[in-house]
Design an enzyme around this catalytic site. Structure first.
Site, PDB file in Angstrom:
ATOM      1  N   ASP A  81      57.500  25.622  -7.408  1.00 48.92           N
ATOM      2  CA  ASP A  81      56.501  26.546  -6.872  1.00 48.92           C
ATOM      3  C   ASP A  81      57.165  27.681  -6.102  1.00 48.92           C
ATOM      4  O   ASP A  81      58.338  27.605  -5.740  1.00 48.92           O
ATOM      5  CB  ASP A  81      55.527  25.795  -5.946  1.00 48.92           C
ATOM      6  CG  ASP A  81      56.233  25.070  -4.810  1.00 48.92           C
ATOM      7  OD1 ASP A  81      57.323  24.507  -5.038  1.00 48.92           O
ATOM      8  OD2 ASP A  81      55.716  25.083  -3.670  1.00 48.92           O
ATOM      9  N   ASP A 111      64.501  31.520  -4.797  1.00 48.31           N
ATOM     10  CA  ASP A 111      63.788  30.384  -4.168  1.00 48.31           C
ATOM     11  C   ASP A 111      62.643  29.945  -5.053  1.00 48.31           C
ATOM     12  O   ASP A 111      61.511  30.289  -4.802  1.00 48.31           O
ATOM     13  CB  ASP A 111      63.291  30.805  -2.773  1.00 48.31           C
ATOM     14  CG  ASP A 111      62.722  29.646  -1.976  1.00 48.31           C
ATOM     15  OD1 ASP A 111      62.994  28.500  -2.335  1.00 48.31           O
ATOM     16  OD2 ASP A 111      62.003  29.886  -1.000  1.00 48.31           O
ATOM     17  N   GLU A 143      56.481  22.267  -2.898  1.00 50.51           N
ATOM     18  CA  GLU A 143      57.438  22.215  -1.772  1.00 50.51           C
ATOM     19  C   GLU A 143      57.068  23.225  -0.708  1.00 50.51           C
ATOM     20  O   GLU A 143      57.214  22.978   0.491  1.00 50.51           O
ATOM     21  CB  GLU A 143      58.865  22.478  -2.284  1.00 50.51           C
ATOM     22  CG  GLU A 143      59.953  22.219  -1.251  1.00 50.51           C
ATOM     23  CD  GLU A 143      60.315  23.410  -0.385  1.00 50.51           C
ATOM     24  OE1 GLU A 143      61.043  23.229   0.595  1.00 50.51           O
ATOM     25  OE2 GLU A 143      59.868  24.543  -0.687  1.00 50.51           O
ATOM     26  N   GLU A 144      56.611  24.390  -1.137  1.00 44.33           N
ATOM     27  CA  GLU A 144      56.350  25.480  -0.191  1.00 44.33           C
ATOM     28  C   GLU A 144      55.085  25.270   0.645  1.00 44.33           C
ATOM     29  O   GLU A 144      54.877  25.983   1.617  1.00 44.33           O
ATOM     30  CB  GLU A 144      56.239  26.819  -0.939  1.00 44.33           C
ATOM     31  CG  GLU A 144      57.503  27.234  -1.687  1.00 44.33           C
ATOM     32  CD  GLU A 144      58.613  27.716  -0.763  1.00 44.33           C
ATOM     33  OE1 GLU A 144      58.466  27.584   0.471  1.00 44.33           O
ATOM     34  OE2 GLU A 144      59.626  28.201  -1.285  1.00 44.33           O
ATOM     35  N   GLU A 168      68.423  24.854  -3.077  1.00 43.35           N
ATOM     36  CA  GLU A 168      67.777  25.900  -2.260  1.00 43.35           C
ATOM     37  C   GLU A 168      68.810  26.974  -1.922  1.00 43.35           C
ATOM     38  O   GLU A 168      70.000  26.688  -1.825  1.00 43.35           O
ATOM     39  CB  GLU A 168      67.251  25.302  -0.946  1.00 43.35           C
ATOM     40  CG  GLU A 168      66.081  24.351  -1.089  1.00 43.35           C
ATOM     41  CD  GLU A 168      64.741  25.062  -1.147  1.00 43.35           C
ATOM     42  OE1 GLU A 168      64.715  26.313  -1.148  1.00 43.35           O
ATOM     43  OE2 GLU A 168      63.717  24.360  -1.215  1.00 43.35           O
ATOM     44  N   HIS A 355      60.977  34.304   0.379  1.00 45.92           N
ATOM     45  CA  HIS A 355      59.692  34.543   1.061  1.00 45.92           C
ATOM     46  C   HIS A 355      59.529  36.012   1.471  1.00 45.92           C
ATOM     47  O   HIS A 355      58.803  36.316   2.410  1.00 45.92           O
ATOM     48  CB  HIS A 355      59.528  33.639   2.309  1.00 45.92           C
ATOM     49  CG  HIS A 355      59.636  32.162   2.011  1.00 45.92           C
ATOM     50  ND1 HIS A 355      59.150  31.196   2.860  1.00 45.92           N
ATOM     51  CD2 HIS A 355      60.160  31.497   0.963  1.00 45.92           C
ATOM     52  CE1 HIS A 355      59.384  29.990   2.337  1.00 45.92           C
ATOM     53  NE2 HIS A 355      60.001  30.164   1.197  1.00 45.92           N
TER      54      HIS A 355
HETATM   55 ZN   LIG Z   1      62.694  26.889  -1.489  1.00 49.61          ZN
END
Ligand SMILES: [Zn+2]
Length: 391
Positions: A81, A111, A143-144, A168, A355
């Site tokens: 995700d 990511d 995960e996020e 990651e 992000h």
């Molecule tokens: Zn990540």
């Protein structure tokens, strides 16, 4: 074996398949497209693929793809995700991989959809027909947002291996520890009334003042009692993030709530911390005549720690020529450790770009990451005997 698309082509397809996970329902999407791509590519390379829907979330899936067998072996793990994106703040389409200035731009480039493309491209170049220990590619959901994919794996208890790498973005530095995260809410219900006479009500803001004083004292104690020099912020932190309460100056405040986070060091128990906070509250309830509730906003993420003496940490230090370190963000590492794997975090690209609008992975991260992956597969899956831990 059927040919795989090129690395860039695989990365483009993964990024073109939206898989945002978010606690806000209007953003949240299925990760099915990404899982299907990975499944088809890994199956074509001889992996046994198991696609597992998450309990209670039929549109979210984990994938466990296994080549070879045995009770040791290596897991290469990533999440499928991405976070949501800021509309209008991207210079290019977030779902279209674009190469500019030696960088690959796209939502999930570092990511961490790019990691899967790099893993697949590395596997393609290796002779893996005679594995001594299994190679497992793990792709998780959510995960996020909630880490519900990793939590489901722990609950199922099926995945077994000796070692794991989570790719990651760490700019290729091996990571052996991070703090835990808890996000909590304290709600105080008092009694409103006319402000001219305090005895007409029970003021929730007064009670919140007491709660915050106690929490700040607790925070001081944590800072005094727990230290870990391997972290830049070397003590547990507690941040008051927001507070809402009351409506008018001439009314006794009937309701107030506070949200805060708590980031514990490895070795500290989230549950024990919650219990200590819960213990503070009845005294204040009694004193102020209010009702105080403590609730988690999200399920907690435990801190993560793998011994720096672990073979996988040593192997990655040697492969990258860098000392293992710690990070300030949380991962699925503690969940994999809980399943019995010695886990480290190491991946291409920088968390500084994750992000963010215009997320990218620098092209110069790809080849060194492939060397790490190749080295780990050779060491933990291809060698006849697993290297011994003890002397
Ligand atoms: Zn990540």
């Amino acid at each position: 074996m059927p040919a795989l698309p090129s690395l860039i082509n695989m990365m483009s397809q993964l990024i073109a398949s939206p898989s945002i996970s978010c606690s806000q329902a209007h953003w949240d999407q299925s990760n099915k497209g990404v899982i299907q791509l990975l499944e088809s590519w890994l199956s074509s390379q001889g992996f046994q693929c198991e696609v597992m829907p998450l309990p209670g979330q039929p549109n979210k899936f984990n994938l466990i793809a296994t080549l070879g067998s045995g009770d040791g072996g290596l897991v290469l793990s990533g999440h499928t995700d991405t976070v949501p994106y800021d509309k209008g703040r991207w210079k290019s389409d977030p779902f279209k991989l674009e190469e500019r200035d030696q960088k690959l731009y796209g939502l999930g480039s570092c990511d961490m959809k790019g990691f899967f493309a790099i893993v697949l491209d590395t596997i393609r170049q290796m002779q893996l027909s005679d594995l001594k220990q299994p190679l497992i590619i793990l792709a998780t959901a959510d995960e996020e947002s909630s880490m519900s994919g990793a939590r489901a794996l722990v609950a199922q208890g099926q995945l077994k291996a000796r070692y794991a790498l989570i790719g990651e973005p760490t700019s290729l530095t091996p990571i052996y520890a991070h703090k835990g995260i808890m996000m909590e809410r304290i709600q105080i219900t008092g009694q409103s009334g006319h402000s001219s006479n305090p005895s007409l009500g029970n003021n929730a803001l007064d009670a919140m003042h007491d709660v915050m004083s106690e929490l700040m004292q607790f925070r001081q104690q944590l800072k005094a009692n727990y230290r870990d020099a391997s972290f830049i912020i070397d003590y547990p932190t507690m941040n008051f993030g927001c507070i809402h309460g009351g409506d008018n100056p001439n009314r006794i405040c009937g309701r107030c709530e506070l949200e805060f986070d708590l980031r514990a060091l490895p070795g500290m128990s989230n549950q024990a911390l919650m219990a200590e906070i819960a213990e503070i509250l009845p005294r204040i309830e009694e004193k102020t005549g209010t009702k105080i509730q403590l609730n988690s906003l999200f399920p907690d993420v435990p801190s993560f720690y793998t011994s720096i003496e672990s073979d996988i940490i040593k192997a990655c230090e040697a492969l990258t020529n860098r000392q293992a370190s710690t990070v300030a963000f949380a991962t699925e590492g503690s969940f994999l450790n809980k399943m019995g794997m010695e886990t480290l975090i190491l991946g291409p690209g920088s968390i500084d770009q994750a992000h963010q609008p215009n997320e990218f992975m620098a092209l110069n991260q790809i080849q060194p990451m492939q060397e790490v992956i190749r080295g780990l597969i050779e060491r933990f899956c291809l060698q006849l005997n697993e290297p011994k831990n003890e002397e």
